[in-house]
Write a protein that holds these residues in place. Structure first.
Motif, PDB file in Angstrom:
ATOM      1  N   UNK A 143       0.804  -1.216   0.000  1.00 35.01           N
ATOM      2  CA  UNK A 143       0.000   0.000   0.000  1.00 35.01           C
ATOM      3  C   UNK A 143       0.841   1.273   0.000  1.00 35.01           C
ATOM      4  N   UNK A 144       2.144   1.159  -0.173  1.00 31.84           N
ATOM      5  CA  UNK A 144       3.025   2.319  -0.065  1.00 31.84           C
ATOM      6  C   UNK A 144       3.370   2.854  -1.455  1.00 31.84           C
ATOM      7  N   UNK A 145       3.246   4.169  -1.612  1.00 34.57           N
ATOM      8  CA  UNK A 145       3.624   4.841  -2.859  1.00 34.57           C
ATOM      9  C   UNK A 145       4.587   5.970  -2.526  1.00 34.57           C
ATOM     10  N   UNK A 146       5.692   6.050  -3.278  1.00 34.50           N
ATOM     11  CA  UNK A 146       6.718   7.058  -3.050  1.00 34.50           C
ATOM     12  C   UNK A 146       6.826   7.948  -4.269  1.00 34.50           C
ATOM     13  N   UNK A 147       6.971   9.253  -4.016  1.00 29.70           N
ATOM     14  CA  UNK A 147       7.055  10.210  -5.123  1.00 29.70           C
ATOM     15  C   UNK A 147       8.149  11.223  -4.820  1.00 29.70           C
ATOM     16  N   UNK A 148       9.162  11.284  -5.718  1.00 29.59           N
ATOM     17  CA  UNK A 148      10.283  12.222  -5.565  1.00 29.59           C
ATOM     18  C   UNK A 148      11.037  12.010  -4.253  1.00 29.59           C
ATOM     19  N   UNK A 149      11.320  10.776  -3.911  1.00 28.76           N
ATOM     20  CA  UNK A 149      11.986  10.445  -2.654  1.00 28.76           C
ATOM     21  C   UNK A 149      13.395   9.929  -2.941  1.00 28.76           C
ATOM     22  N   UNK A 150      14.360  10.343  -2.119  1.00 22.16           N
ATOM     23  CA  UNK A 150      15.734   9.850  -2.205  1.00 22.16           C
ATOM     24  C   UNK A 150      15.819   8.508  -1.484  1.00 22.16           C
ATOM     25  N   UNK A 164       5.215  -4.774  -5.195  1.00 21.05           N
ATOM     26  CA  UNK A 164       4.032  -3.929  -5.326  1.00 21.05           C
ATOM     27  C   UNK A 164       4.282  -2.499  -4.857  1.00 21.05           C
ATOM     28  N   UNK A 165       5.509  -2.205  -4.449  1.00 20.03           N
ATOM     29  CA  UNK A 165       5.857  -0.845  -4.044  1.00 20.03           C
ATOM     30  C   UNK A 165       5.795   0.079  -5.259  1.00 20.03           C
ATOM     31  N   UNK A 166       5.106   1.210  -5.117  1.00 25.48           N
ATOM     32  CA  UNK A 166       5.002   2.181  -6.210  1.00 25.48           C
ATOM     33  C   UNK A 166       6.111   3.207  -6.059  1.00 25.48           C
ATOM     34  N   UNK A 167       6.942   3.326  -7.063  1.00 27.95           N
ATOM     35  CA  UNK A 167       8.039   4.291  -7.071  1.00 27.95           C
ATOM     36  C   UNK A 167       7.829   5.193  -8.278  1.00 27.95           C
ATOM     37  N   UNK A 237       9.383  -2.147 -10.780  1.00 28.96           N
ATOM     38  CA  UNK A 237       9.753  -1.152 -11.776  1.00 28.96           C
ATOM     39  C   UNK A 237       9.264  -1.548 -13.161  1.00 28.96           C
ATOM     40  N   UNK A 238       9.316  -2.836 -13.470  1.00 28.48           N
ATOM     41  CA  UNK A 238       8.800  -3.295 -14.764  1.00 28.48           C
ATOM     42  C   UNK A 238       7.302  -3.052 -14.867  1.00 28.48           C
ATOM     43  N   UNK A 239       6.576  -3.314 -13.783  1.00 28.29           N
ATOM     44  CA  UNK A 239       5.130  -3.062 -13.801  1.00 28.29           C
ATOM     45  C   UNK A 239       4.832  -1.579 -13.964  1.00 28.29           C
TER      46      UNK A 239
END
Length: 405
Positions: A143-150, A164-167, A237-239
């Motif tokens: 359930x975790x999504x990261x946006x513009x994170x180092x 399933x981690x959203x990057x 990342x492929x997904x």
């Protein structure tokens, strides 16, 4: 818009209404360990010159956290509903957090707005306003999504559902060292890597050169564990259609499998070593092309020196004389190619080079040049037709892996 000049403790406090910290400024740490936010839909915006500690905090309703701080600790925090974390400047620790609904973490690009002004960030002036995630160990990242994170220092070991981690956005990972190794005759190529691989290589006497020194308390993982981390993150990342990023993680996965002496059989490690040396696991086109050029050069030299006959054999017609009126039997044959006998330097001529180059170029595309060759030349051409198309295929595969979407 209150200002707190000393450390503030809200440990194990239950907020039954809104947490009225709108525009608050903390010059020191702000501690909310074990706090429970039953109805608060928003925390902040606030600024903290130290650490905002929300370890073990529970959020019962959808909530938005807007925090500018040196560090934000959410170890063991629990979200019973969805949440959005908008952060600035912070080193974020999410170890053992419990996510029951989607949680989004974003780096806010500008100071948080207030009524007619912005939150005071004087204690944070001069620092990088980006957000650095340090750990998701023990977290179910589905359930975790990261946006513009180092993510260059993030520890992923212990997390589940990393695939399933959203990057999204401009998320950055650690980078492998670039340049020639001072002790071994090879060159490190640029790629994304995990902080755990830096830890493993930095503590290895063989691979330590150029890799970041890990913290003293950082555990060193086995290559098999690192391979599993790379595999799961690669799938995520492929997904997300980030094929170049996924290619780097495929490289890391193969590297860990190649160095894993406990779970990878010797024959498999030998194959992986060859795959790495020839083409960087099908991801380094320059390496494959360099080997292809080397192989073609060696084959051309071999054909010029030993593969081409001294003279091109000419067809010979043989028969036997018979009486007048009878049929004549004639046989046309080409004699065997004659090995050259002159000195090696005399065989390096433009004509022989052109013939050798034609044979080699035809070999790369599995074609026969039709050139008469000596026995040594025949075997050289056979080896060329076997190896060089494979190297060309590796180069094409590497380019494809870097540009496909």
């Amino acid at each position: 818009m209150a200002t707190f000049t000393s450390r503030v403790l809200f440990g194990r406090t239950t907020f039954t209404g809104d947490a009225d910290l709108y525009g608050a400024t903390f010059l020191d740490d702000a501690t909310f360990d074990g706090a429970r936010f039953e109805t608060a839909s928003k925390l902040g915006p606030l600024a903290c010159g130290g650490t905002v500690a929300l370890d073990g905090a529970v959020f019962d309703v959808p909530v938005t956290l807007e925090i500018a701080a040196r560090a934000v600790s959410l170890t063991g925090a629990r979200w019973v509903s969805k949440a959005t974390l908008r952060l600035r400047y912070a080193e974020l620790n999410l170890s053992d957090a419990v996510l029951e609904y989607p949680v989004t973490v974003t780096a806010h690009p500008k100071p948080f707005p207030l009524s007619g002004e912005t939150v005071s960030e004087g204690e944070l002036t001069g620092r990088d306003d980006g957000v650095r995630l340090t750990s998701v160990s023990g977290v179910d990242t589905a359930y975790l999504a990261l946006y513009d994170i180092d993510l260059s220092a993030c520890r992923f070991a212990g997390a589940v559902h990393l695939d399933q981690l959203r990057v999204d956005g401009w998320c950055t990972f650690a980078a492998a060292p670039v340049g020639w190794d001072r002790r071994f005759p090879w060159r490190w190529s640029r790629r994304r890597a995990l902080a755990e691989e830096h830890d493993w290589r930095a503590r290895s006497r063989r691979w330590s050169c150029g890799w970041a020194v890990p913290p003293q308390d950082a555990p060193v993982l086995r290559p098999a564990v690192l391979a599993a981390l790379y595999r799961q993150l690669r799938k995520g990342l492929e997904d997300g259609k980030n094929e170049p990023g996924a290619a780097d993680f495929y490289f890391g996965e193969c590297e860990m499998r190649r160095h894993d002496k406990d779970n990878t059989f010797l024959a498999e490690r030998i194959l992986l070593t060859g795959y790495w040396a020839l083409s960087g696991y099908g991801l380094r086109a320059s390496r494959a092309l360099a080997w292809l050029g080397t192989a073609m050069t060696a084959t051309v030299a071999a054909l010029m020196l030993w593969g081409l006959p001294a003279d091109d054999p000419k067809p010979e017609i043989t028969g036997r004389q018979v009486e007048a009126g009878q049929a004549v039997t004639l046989t046309t044959d080409t004699p065997d190619a004659r090995n050259p006998t002159d000195r090696l330097i005399e065989r390096m001529t433009t004509e022989r080079f052109e013939k050798s180059l034609r044979v080699v170029i035809n070999s790369v595309v599995f074609r026969s040049s039709g050139q008469n060759l000596t026995t040594a030349g025949t075997y050289s051409e056979m080896a060329s037709r076997l190896m060089e198309p494979v190297l060309l295929g590796f180069a094409v595969l590497a380019i494809r892996n870097r540009v496909k979407r």
